[in-house]
Design a protein around this motif. Structure first.
Motif, PDB file in Angstrom:
ATOM      1  N   SER A  26       4.156  37.038  -7.488  1.00 48.35           N
ATOM      2  CA  SER A  26       5.283  37.002  -8.087  1.00 48.35           C
ATOM      3  C   SER A  26       5.596  35.558  -8.483  1.00 48.35           C
ATOM      4  O   SER A  26       5.726  35.211  -9.720  1.00 48.35           O
ATOM      5  N   LEU A  27       5.990  34.826  -7.436  1.00 53.01           N
ATOM      6  CA  LEU A  27       6.230  33.553  -7.426  1.00 53.01           C
ATOM      7  C   LEU A  27       5.281  32.424  -8.333  1.00 53.01           C
ATOM      8  O   LEU A  27       5.624  31.815  -9.244  1.00 53.01           O
ATOM      9  N   LEU A  28       3.807  32.720  -7.981  1.00 54.12           N
ATOM     10  CA  LEU A  28       2.920  32.093  -8.856  1.00 54.12           C
ATOM     11  C   LEU A  28       3.002  32.301 -10.249  1.00 54.12           C
ATOM     12  O   LEU A  28       2.790  31.608 -11.145  1.00 54.12           O
ATOM     13  N   GLU A  29       3.095  33.564 -10.548  1.00 51.82           N
ATOM     14  CA  GLU A  29       3.017  34.256 -11.747  1.00 51.82           C
ATOM     15  C   GLU A  29       4.159  33.604 -12.548  1.00 51.82           C
ATOM     16  O   GLU A  29       4.203  33.116 -13.861  1.00 51.82           O
ATOM     17  N   ILE A  30       5.409  33.755 -11.815  1.00 53.68           N
ATOM     18  CA  ILE A  30       6.479  33.073 -12.463  1.00 53.68           C
ATOM     19  C   ILE A  30       6.423  31.673 -12.970  1.00 53.68           C
ATOM     20  O   ILE A  30       6.607  31.244 -14.113  1.00 53.68           O
ATOM     21  N   ILE A  31       5.867  30.807 -11.977  1.00 52.52           N
ATOM     22  CA  ILE A  31       5.502  29.411 -12.377  1.00 52.52           C
ATOM     23  C   ILE A  31       4.516  29.267 -13.584  1.00 52.52           C
ATOM     24  O   ILE A  31       4.957  28.447 -14.377  1.00 52.52           O
ATOM     25  N   LYS A  32       3.557  29.788 -13.549  1.00 50.97           N
ATOM     26  CA  LYS A  32       2.500  29.807 -14.381  1.00 50.97           C
ATOM     27  C   LYS A  32       2.852  30.218 -15.889  1.00 50.97           C
ATOM     28  O   LYS A  32       2.567  29.425 -16.881  1.00 50.97           O
ATOM     29  N   SER A  33       3.575  31.259 -15.859  1.00 51.01           N
ATOM     30  CA  SER A  33       4.035  31.729 -17.164  1.00 51.01           C
ATOM     31  C   SER A  33       5.037  30.942 -17.935  1.00 51.01           C
ATOM     32  O   SER A  33       5.111  30.880 -19.164  1.00 51.01           O
ATOM     33  N   GLU A  34       5.949  30.041 -17.003  1.00 54.69           N
ATOM     34  CA  GLU A  34       6.813  29.189 -17.421  1.00 54.69           C
ATOM     35  C   GLU A  34       6.160  27.879 -17.914  1.00 54.69           C
ATOM     36  O   GLU A  34       6.301  27.753 -19.144  1.00 54.69           O
ATOM     37  N   LEU A  35       4.982  27.484 -17.494  1.00 52.23           N
ATOM     38  CA  LEU A  35       4.277  26.391 -17.931  1.00 52.23           C
ATOM     39  C   LEU A  35       3.443  27.035 -19.028  1.00 52.23           C
ATOM     40  O   LEU A  35       3.543  26.179 -19.960  1.00 52.23           O
ATOM     41  N   GLU A  36       3.127  28.161 -19.162  1.00 48.07           N
ATOM     42  CA  GLU A  36       2.609  28.558 -20.211  1.00 48.07           C
ATOM     43  C   GLU A  36       3.171  28.431 -21.413  1.00 48.07           C
ATOM     44  O   GLU A  36       2.785  28.263 -22.621  1.00 48.07           O
ATOM     45  N   ASP A  37       4.574  28.811 -21.228  1.00 47.39           N
ATOM     46  CA  ASP A  37       5.465  28.881 -22.657  1.00 47.39           C
ATOM     47  C   ASP A  37       5.744  27.445 -22.820  1.00 47.39           C
ATOM     48  O   ASP A  37       6.721  27.088 -23.540  1.00 47.39           O
ATOM     49  N   GLY A  38       5.164  26.358 -22.261  1.00 50.91           N
ATOM     50  CA  GLY A  38       5.535  24.868 -22.607  1.00 50.91           C
ATOM     51  C   GLY A  38       6.813  24.387 -21.935  1.00 50.91           C
ATOM     52  O   GLY A  38       7.182  23.486 -22.120  1.00 50.91           O
ATOM     53  N   GLU A  50      -6.076  26.956 -18.321  1.00 52.60           N
ATOM     54  CA  GLU A  50      -6.650  27.826 -19.595  1.00 52.60           C
ATOM     55  C   GLU A  50      -5.490  28.419 -20.242  1.00 52.60           C
ATOM     56  O   GLU A  50      -5.401  28.569 -21.486  1.00 52.60           O
ATOM     57  N   ARG A  51      -4.415  28.772 -19.432  1.00 55.92           N
ATOM     58  CA  ARG A  51      -3.342  29.381 -19.857  1.00 55.92           C
ATOM     59  C   ARG A  51      -2.291  28.475 -20.753  1.00 55.92           C
ATOM     60  O   ARG A  51      -1.787  28.907 -21.744  1.00 55.92           O
ATOM     61  N   VAL A  52      -2.249  27.428 -20.082  1.00 57.92           N
ATOM     62  CA  VAL A  52      -1.245  26.452 -20.841  1.00 57.92           C
ATOM     63  C   VAL A  52      -1.769  25.864 -22.223  1.00 57.92           C
ATOM     64  O   VAL A  52      -1.142  25.483 -23.123  1.00 57.92           O
ATOM     65  N   ASP A  53      -3.126  25.627 -22.105  1.00 58.89           N
ATOM     66  CA  ASP A  53      -3.828  25.030 -23.172  1.00 58.89           C
ATOM     67  C   ASP A  53      -3.921  26.103 -24.560  1.00 58.89           C
ATOM     68  O   ASP A  53      -3.575  27.310 -24.222  1.00 58.89           O
ATOM     69  N   TYR A  54      -4.023  25.524 -25.837  1.00 57.49           N
ATOM     70  CA  TYR A  54      -3.854  26.318 -26.893  1.00 57.49           C
ATOM     71  C   TYR A  54      -4.932  27.327 -26.833  1.00 57.49           C
ATOM     72  O   TYR A  54      -6.199  27.329 -26.295  1.00 57.49           O
ATOM     73  N   PRO A  73       0.786  -1.118   0.061  1.00 60.28           N
ATOM     74  CA  PRO A  73       0.214  -0.033   0.059  1.00 60.28           C
ATOM     75  C   PRO A  73       0.912   1.221  -0.131  1.00 60.28           C
ATOM     76  O   PRO A  73       2.019   1.313   0.595  1.00 60.28           O
ATOM     77  N   LYS A  74       0.528   2.461  -0.756  1.00 64.70           N
ATOM     78  CA  LYS A  74       1.055   3.364  -0.759  1.00 64.70           C
ATOM     79  C   LYS A  74       0.327   4.700  -0.709  1.00 64.70           C
ATOM     80  O   LYS A  74      -0.751   4.430  -0.998  1.00 64.70           O
ATOM     81  N   LYS A  75       0.794   5.835  -0.336  1.00 62.08           N
ATOM     82  CA  LYS A  75      -0.007   7.116  -0.588  1.00 62.08           C
ATOM     83  C   LYS A  75       0.737   7.982  -1.767  1.00 62.08           C
ATOM     84  O   LYS A  75       1.845   8.053  -1.741  1.00 62.08           O
ATOM     85  N   LEU A  76       0.070   8.574  -2.407  1.00 61.28           N
ATOM     86  CA  LEU A  76       0.879   9.513  -3.607  1.00 61.28           C
ATOM     87  C   LEU A  76      -0.031  10.611  -3.443  1.00 61.28           C
ATOM     88  O   LEU A  76      -1.252  10.819  -3.381  1.00 61.28           O
ATOM     89  N   PRO A  77       0.513  11.932  -3.776  1.00 60.94           N
ATOM     90  CA  PRO A  77      -0.020  13.165  -4.094  1.00 60.94           C
ATOM     91  C   PRO A  77      -0.757  13.241  -5.216  1.00 60.94           C
ATOM     92  O   PRO A  77      -0.332  12.933  -6.136  1.00 60.94           O
ATOM     93  N   PHE A  78      -2.042  13.674  -5.233  1.00 62.09           N
ATOM     94  CA  PHE A  78      -2.744  13.417  -6.640  1.00 62.09           C
ATOM     95  C   PHE A  78      -2.611  15.171  -6.852  1.00 62.09           C
ATOM     96  O   PHE A  78      -3.250  15.985  -6.038  1.00 62.09           O
ATOM     97  N   PHE A  79      -2.443  15.369  -7.928  1.00 61.43           N
ATOM     98  CA  PHE A  79      -2.549  16.850  -8.360  1.00 61.43           C
ATOM     99  C   PHE A  79      -3.721  17.193  -9.329  1.00 61.43           C
ATOM    100  O   PHE A  79      -4.117  16.326 -10.259  1.00 61.43           O
ATOM    101  N   LYS A  80      -4.017  18.346  -9.158  1.00 62.47           N
ATOM    102  CA  LYS A  80      -5.208  18.658  -9.959  1.00 62.47           C
ATOM    103  C   LYS A  80      -5.087  20.314 -10.348  1.00 62.47           C
ATOM    104  O   LYS A  80      -4.630  21.227  -9.440  1.00 62.47           O
ATOM    105  N   CYS A  81      -4.935  20.295 -11.522  1.00 64.27           N
ATOM    106  CA  CYS A  81      -4.228  21.665 -12.204  1.00 64.27           C
ATOM    107  C   CYS A  81      -5.496  22.824 -12.150  1.00 64.27           C
ATOM    108  O   CYS A  81      -7.012  22.548 -12.079  1.00 64.27           O
ATOM    109  N   GLY A  82      -5.057  23.872 -11.546  1.00 62.16           N
ATOM    110  CA  GLY A  82      -5.932  25.130 -11.273  1.00 62.16           C
ATOM    111  C   GLY A  82      -6.598  25.254 -12.726  1.00 62.16           C
ATOM    112  O   GLY A  82      -6.112  25.314 -13.687  1.00 62.16           O
ATOM    113  N   LYS A  83      -7.958  26.238 -12.564  1.00 61.34           N
ATOM    114  CA  LYS A  83      -8.396  26.728 -13.622  1.00 61.34           C
ATOM    115  C   LYS A  83      -7.723  27.439 -14.645  1.00 61.34           C
ATOM    116  O   LYS A  83      -7.842  27.382 -15.659  1.00 61.34           O
ATOM    117  N   GLU A  84      -7.038  28.733 -13.934  1.00 54.78           N
ATOM    118  CA  GLU A  84      -6.474  29.620 -14.824  1.00 54.78           C
ATOM    119  C   GLU A  84      -5.230  28.982 -15.429  1.00 54.78           C
ATOM    120  O   GLU A  84      -5.176  29.332 -16.478  1.00 54.78           O
TER     121      GLU A  84
END
Lengths: 91, 94
Positions: free
Chosen positions: B28-40, A87-91, A73-84
């Protein structure tokens, strides 16, 4: 980007010393690690949230040899990406 | 109870920064992380984990509620890989 680059960028962006930037980065990730170790959830609005998931023991297989292995048995952190961020990472 | 941004700002405030400065520094820290990920770009924090940007190909999916078939477009998502050190910390906490 690694931790050192993050510290250097934070130093410039926030106009603080390198030692202060290092401390802030340490506090940020350290608090999250401590919370998770204590079984607590983490919620950073706009970035992500984490919670600890419990995985039961199961019988797995070594994919190379086909050998059966028991996974403890193990425990792992489960990551959930925030909304902002999502949206910013996606195309 | 969950750890929130405000809890972290409070800890930064305890370092000696004003409350306002502490909030700004964390933003600022959060913005740096987010914009880095935004740039892929991936963000690797040794001892904690790695935030990666992954490209997902378009695929056929189904709406689980209605059973309706639909095409999920090509997209980019953020994934997190826990570091060995953090994993150990979480598992040894009992």
């Amino acid at each position: 980007m690694n931790k050192l680059e993050l510290i250097a960028t934070l130093k410039n962006e926030a106009g603080i010393s390198k030692a202060e930037a290092a401390k802030v980065v340490e506090i940020f990730f350290g608090s999250m690690a401590d919370a998770l170790a204590g079984g607590e959830r983490v919620e950073i609005r706009g970035l992500c949230s984490f919670f600890v998931k419990d995985y039961k023991s199961y019988v797995g297989r070594n994919p190379k040899t086909g050998e059966k292995v028991t996974i403890v048995p193990k425990k792992l952190p489960f990551f959930k990406c925030g909304k902002e961020l999502k949206e910013r990472v996606d195309y | 109870m969950a750890l929130t941004k405000n809890d972290i700002v409070t800890k930064v405030h305890e370092m000696g920064f004003t409350k306002k400065k502490s909030t700004d520094v964390i933003e600022s820290l959060l913005e740096i992380i987010k914009s880095e990920l935004e740039d892929g770009e991936d963000v690797l924090i040794s001892g904690f984990g790695k935030f990666c940007v992954k490209e997902k190909k378009k695929r056929r999916g189904r709406n689980p509620a209605t059973g309706e078939e639909l095409i999920l477009r090509k997209r980019k998502v953020v994934t997190f890989k826990c570091s060995g050190k953090l994993r150990q910390k979480i598992n040894n906490s009992e």
